[in-house]
Design an enzyme around this catalytic site. Sequence first.
Site, short mmCIF file in Angstrom:
data_model
loop_
_atom_site.label_atom_id
_atom_site.label_comp_id
_atom_site.label_asym_id
_atom_site.label_seq_id
_atom_site.Cartn_x
_atom_site.Cartn_y
_atom_site.Cartn_z
N GLU A 1 33.50 35.49 35.83
CA GLU A 1 34.31 36.02 34.89
C GLU A 1 34.07 35.11 33.47
OE1 GLU A 1 34.84 38.70 35.58
OE2 GLU A 1 36.08 38.95 37.31
N HIS B 1 42.93 33.68 35.95
CA HIS B 1 42.75 34.97 36.47
C HIS B 1 43.06 34.93 37.76
CE1 HIS B 1 41.07 38.79 37.79
NE2 HIS B 1 40.01 38.08 38.39
N HIS C 1 44.30 37.21 41.70
CA HIS C 1 44.32 38.61 42.17
C HIS C 1 45.54 38.56 42.88
CE1 HIS C 1 39.46 38.80 42.89
NE2 HIS C 1 39.94 38.70 41.71
N TYR D 1 62.26 35.70 31.01
CA TYR D 1 61.30 34.75 31.09
C TYR D 1 59.93 35.38 31.12
CZ TYR D 1 63.01 30.06 31.29
OH TYR D 1 63.54 28.81 30.75
N HIS E 1 42.27 45.31 39.54
CA HIS E 1 41.78 44.03 39.85
C HIS E 1 42.80 42.95 39.99
CE1 HIS E 1 37.94 41.43 38.63
NE2 HIS E 1 38.64 40.76 39.38
P1 13P Z 1 34.38 33.77 40.95
O1 13P Z 1 34.35 33.28 42.08
O2 13P Z 1 32.85 34.08 40.26
O3 13P Z 1 35.18 32.80 39.97
O4 13P Z 1 35.06 35.26 41.09
C1 13P Z 1 36.44 35.45 41.64
C2 13P Z 1 37.08 36.50 40.98
O5 13P Z 1 38.28 36.55 41.04
C3 13P Z 1 36.25 37.64 40.49
O6 13P Z 1 37.37 38.39 39.66
#
Ligand code: 13P
Length: 212
Positions: free
Chosen positions: A74, A93, A95, A120, A160
């Site tokens: 990413e 980033h 998930h 917040y 995502h």
């Molecule tokens: P990477 O392992 O390449 O950082 O990717 C993980 C991820 O969260 C993809 O969106």
Amino acid sequence: MNMEGALREQMVQLSKSLFDRGFSVGSAGNISAAVEDGLLITPTNSCLGFLDPARITKLDGNGNHVSGDKPSKEIFLHRAFYETRPQTGAVVHLHSTFATALSCLSDTDADDFIPPLTPYVVMRVGPVKLVPYVRPGDERAGDLIRELEGRYAAVLLANHGPVVTGRDLASAVYAAEELEETAKLLVLLRNSPKRMLTAENVDELRAVFGAY
Ligand code: 13P
């Protein structure tokens, strides 16, 4: 220890903290932080719970690999934030479950995805934009972020997960946590009439605490 060494240690600690509390699972998520002569980013396929400071990837100012393992796929996403928001010191980033759940809903406002439910989220995160789906690691994710011209400190990638920035690593991590907790509240309250903060409340928060 020099500043970069301290930042590497901090990246390991904060990443482990996120992993230990379930904000990230498996090898999901990636974190970067700006250094004087480039960027540190977590290696691809690494687990945020078990990073090795010496193996964190370093890139120079042009994105060339300097040291460490192969960078997160990413990287395009991360670099686009540093390019378009000069105040960016770090990008996170995840998930994380509830923000990702919201990113899969179809009946939402893409331009103001996380409404001002609590102070917040206004203070730490600001408005959040939903960015259309592209596959993980697709270079077009960078183009989609550049199209926003630096207007958003945080986005949700459709189906995502969240991408959150901050002036420094701790601020970006705290903002990512705040976004996730707000997403959780929104899921809990999804079928209830909600009292949002008013425009005046939001203006007051920005005036007193500043907007990032
Ligand atoms: P990477 O392992 O390449 O950082 O990717 C993980 C991820 O969260 C993809 O969106």
